[in-house]
Design a protein around this motif. Sequence first.
Motif, PDB file in Angstrom:
ATOM      1  N   ILE A 345       0.867  -1.183   0.000  1.00 60.48           N
ATOM      2  CA  ILE A 345       0.000   0.000   0.000  1.00 60.48           C
ATOM      3  C   ILE A 345       0.900   1.229   0.000  1.00 60.48           C
ATOM      4  CG2 ILE A 345      -1.680   1.366   1.281  1.00 60.48           C
ATOM      5  CD1 ILE A 345      -2.790  -1.155   2.450  1.00 60.48           C
ATOM      6  N   ARG A 346       0.627   2.163  -0.889  1.00 60.76           N
ATOM      7  CA  ARG A 346       1.419   3.390  -0.937  1.00 60.76           C
ATOM      8  C   ARG A 346       0.516   4.568  -1.303  1.00 60.76           C
ATOM      9  NH1 ARG A 346       4.628   4.510  -6.438  1.00 60.76           N
ATOM     10  NH2 ARG A 346       4.080   6.594  -5.682  1.00 60.76           N
ATOM     11  N   PRO A 353      -2.840  13.081  -3.424  1.00 61.86           N
ATOM     12  CA  PRO A 353      -2.556  11.639  -3.431  1.00 61.86           C
ATOM     13  C   PRO A 353      -3.654  10.833  -2.739  1.00 61.86           C
ATOM     14  CG  PRO A 353      -1.198  12.762  -1.825  1.00 61.86           C
ATOM     15  CD  PRO A 353      -1.885  13.829  -2.592  1.00 61.86           C
ATOM     16  N   ARG A 354      -3.765   9.589  -3.154  1.00 63.86           N
ATOM     17  CA  ARG A 354      -4.699   8.650  -2.558  1.00 63.86           C
ATOM     18  C   ARG A 354      -3.951   7.355  -2.271  1.00 63.86           C
ATOM     19  NH1 ARG A 354      -6.039   4.929  -6.500  1.00 63.86           N
ATOM     20  NH2 ARG A 354      -5.403   5.547  -8.627  1.00 63.86           N
ATOM     21  N   LEU A 355      -4.555   6.484  -1.494  1.00 63.46           N
ATOM     22  CA  LEU A 355      -3.961   5.196  -1.196  1.00 63.46           C
ATOM     23  C   LEU A 355      -4.219   4.232  -2.344  1.00 63.46           C
ATOM     24  CD1 LEU A 355      -5.024   4.913   2.558  1.00 63.46           C
ATOM     25  CD2 LEU A 355      -2.678   5.101   1.705  1.00 63.46           C
ATOM     26  N   SER A 356      -3.181   3.460  -2.654  1.00 63.46           N
ATOM     27  CA  SER A 356      -3.289   2.528  -3.778  1.00 63.46           C
ATOM     28  C   SER A 356      -2.556   1.236  -3.452  1.00 63.46           C
ATOM     29  CB  SER A 356      -2.692   3.164  -5.040  1.00 63.46           C
ATOM     30  OG  SER A 356      -2.708   2.241  -6.116  1.00 63.46           O
ATOM     31  N   ILE A 370       3.574   0.547   3.051  1.00 59.33           N
ATOM     32  CA  ILE A 370       3.695  -0.577   3.982  1.00 59.33           C
ATOM     33  C   ILE A 370       3.420  -1.861   3.214  1.00 59.33           C
ATOM     34  CG2 ILE A 370       3.087   0.716   6.052  1.00 59.33           C
ATOM     35  CD1 ILE A 370       0.289  -0.529   5.889  1.00 59.33           C
ATOM     36  N   GLY A 371       4.048  -2.916   3.675  1.00 55.94           N
ATOM     37  CA  GLY A 371       3.898  -4.212   3.031  1.00 55.94           C
ATOM     38  C   GLY A 371       5.167  -5.026   3.245  1.00 55.94           C
ATOM     39  N   PRO A 372       5.356  -6.076   2.482  1.00 52.40           N
ATOM     40  CA  PRO A 372       4.359  -6.644   1.571  1.00 52.40           C
ATOM     41  C   PRO A 372       3.304  -7.438   2.322  1.00 52.40           C
ATOM     42  CG  PRO A 372       6.337  -7.981   1.540  1.00 52.40           C
ATOM     43  CD  PRO A 372       6.641  -6.815   2.430  1.00 52.40           C
ATOM     44  N   ALA A 379      -4.185  -6.749   1.851  1.00 55.12           N
ATOM     45  CA  ALA A 379      -3.840  -5.359   1.539  1.00 55.12           C
ATOM     46  C   ALA A 379      -5.086  -4.484   1.486  1.00 55.12           C
ATOM     47  CB  ALA A 379      -3.087  -5.301   0.217  1.00 55.12           C
ATOM     48  N   GLN A 380      -6.160  -5.006   0.916  1.00 55.24           N
ATOM     49  CA  GLN A 380      -7.402  -4.237   0.839  1.00 55.24           C
ATOM     50  C   GLN A 380      -7.958  -3.959   2.222  1.00 55.24           C
ATOM     51  OE1 GLN A 380      -8.840  -2.906  -1.920  1.00 55.24           O
ATOM     52  NE2 GLN A 380     -10.365  -1.964  -0.577  1.00 55.24           N
ATOM     53  N   SER A 381      -7.851  -4.931   3.131  1.00 59.52           N
ATOM     54  CA  SER A 381      -8.326  -4.729   4.507  1.00 59.52           C
ATOM     55  C   SER A 381      -7.536  -3.632   5.201  1.00 59.52           C
ATOM     56  CB  SER A 381      -8.205  -6.036   5.299  1.00 59.52           C
ATOM     57  OG  SER A 381      -9.103  -7.008   4.807  1.00 59.52           O
ATOM     58  N   ALA A 382      -6.219  -3.628   5.038  1.00 57.47           N
ATOM     59  CA  ALA A 382      -5.387  -2.595   5.659  1.00 57.47           C
ATOM     60  C   ALA A 382      -5.672  -1.228   5.055  1.00 57.47           C
ATOM     61  CB  ALA A 382      -3.914  -2.954   5.500  1.00 57.47           C
ATOM     62  N   LEU A 383      -5.893  -1.205   3.741  1.00 51.89           N
ATOM     63  CA  LEU A 383      -6.214   0.072   3.089  1.00 51.89           C
ATOM     64  C   LEU A 383      -7.509   0.644   3.649  1.00 51.89           C
ATOM     65  CD1 LEU A 383      -5.834   0.981  -0.615  1.00 51.89           C
ATOM     66  CD2 LEU A 383      -8.080   1.275   0.439  1.00 51.89           C
TER      67      LEU A 383
END
Length: 600
Positions: A345-346, A353-356, A370-372, A379-383
Amino acid sequence: MSVVARTVGLVTANLLAPAPGGRLDLEGATRAGAGVPLQIGFDEIGVPLSEVTFVVVDLETTGGSPTQCEITEIGAVKVRGGEVLGEFQTLVDPGGPVPPMITVLTGITDAMLVGAPRIGEVLPAFLEFAGFGPTTVLVAHNARFDVGFLRAAASRLEMPWPSPAVVDTVALARRTVTRDEAPNNKLGTLAALFGATTSPDHRALHDARATVDVLHGLLGRLAPLGATHLEDLATLGDPVPHKRRRKATLADSLPTGPGVYQFLGPGGEVLYVGKAVNLRRRVRSYFTAAEKRKRIGEMVDLTQEVRPIPCATELEAAVRELRLIAELDPPYNRRSRKPHRRPWIRLTDEPFPRLSIVRSVPAGRSAEAIGPFSSRAAAQSALEALEEAFTVRRCSQRLPVVPSAEARACALAEMGRCGAPCTGAQSLEDYAEVAASVRAGLTSAAGPVVAALRARIGTLAGQQRYEEAAAERDRLRAYLVAARRTQRLRPLWRSPQLVAARRTEDGGWEVVLVRYGRLAGTSTVPRGVNPMPTIDALVATGEEVPAPSTVLGASGTEEAELIADWIEHPATRLVQHEEGDEPLAWPVDGAAKYPLPPTA
């Protein structure tokens, strides 16, 4: 009557070729009062049978119950490598009359026991004679009976029982002797079958001597079946094909130090890669019932050769295993082979900017990712956790600095979840403050995310919306796991060079050289030798690692975590460290500060 223990000469026997051994119990003794079978200890495997001391024991008693009856005679023979090391024999005063039926069976009368020592004197003498240690095995015919009486006696005397490894010759006979050869597994029957030099007659020492010959005969039969090691004996009850047991010889020439092993197929192809603290011991375990994975059993059946790669240290072995799996892609290794493809996620690089979720992050943007993650779902849950904590925009289009006159705000803006920079309702400067908060949540300040998600969980739970609360809990956990990993490993990934050392068990040093999170070299220094020349040589000759182009550093996450584990050990000492753009430290308000929510 006094206890008799004496050393006698060589007895011809057929103990098997060198092979690892360990703690075992073949349908024999259980732990006193608990009924728990003794289990083989993998830390004890590695003693050749020819180096194992077998203490063969036989008892005569006043009856069959260890809790109600007493021992009247103990006989034992200690053997190793075919040589009888000593014998032990004594009558024991049971403290009461011997039942007539027992006298008829054993020939032991009350008159014979007059003046005999009590068990309180005999048991310590027997244990001293046996000298139970890590390479000593207790053997008995129908071991449950004999060991049960010995343990019960120790319990009554409040003496600690050493819990040695136990071999039951009855259980071994059930695996190797057919009904055509012997109608039963009684000691007298087996002694006749194997031509024992002493005929059992229900006197303890005579029966123990006969059991020695029976033991040697049984071990000789088991050797062609691949049971040449103590752990093999412990697993004979499991359905391991004979052809698999025979392949245990593939491990005979392997070294006993740390390293990596490769199982090779009929065409020399690598089927499987693994690591070991002791190569010979670990590889041998694949050919016994200790290995219960069906897929690995299939691999072992295909194996024609085992290739060892000795390593200087356990850390080197673990790292080499990871790299070889990634390089060779063995069909029987299920570990992830493409760590570089895991999601991150960056924040996007744009005015608003947005999270992607992305597959790679340039090294210069490491502070904004953050990751991987283990999966895109994680990743979607953390976003979503980050979006719950910050009013960062969630639309996917790239926004211009000057909004379009036709732009309209979305429902999130009406709900107060977005400042609507798309319409100009939120200026570039105001949105920059939001983006800065998100960057902090990605890099050093987990507190706002934790607080927001905990508040949301509390609200949902108070409304009895438990499924939704559980979903928020899972989002918080996904965020914290990834943030912890990134904040822990990023200083390693960004460090040009790090040298650390740790004391070994023998008083020497194990030295590790790390460059950009990659193990660039390792070495050991013997006890009493100045480690600095070795460290200087390691730095000069270690692998040259160029600065990485991505945030992942010069190694995968798994390798960096192995190195981090090693460095964070209390006994490790930092010798040299060239910091990158981040210190070798956790953030004060980092993700490690907060406990992980429990899993469902």
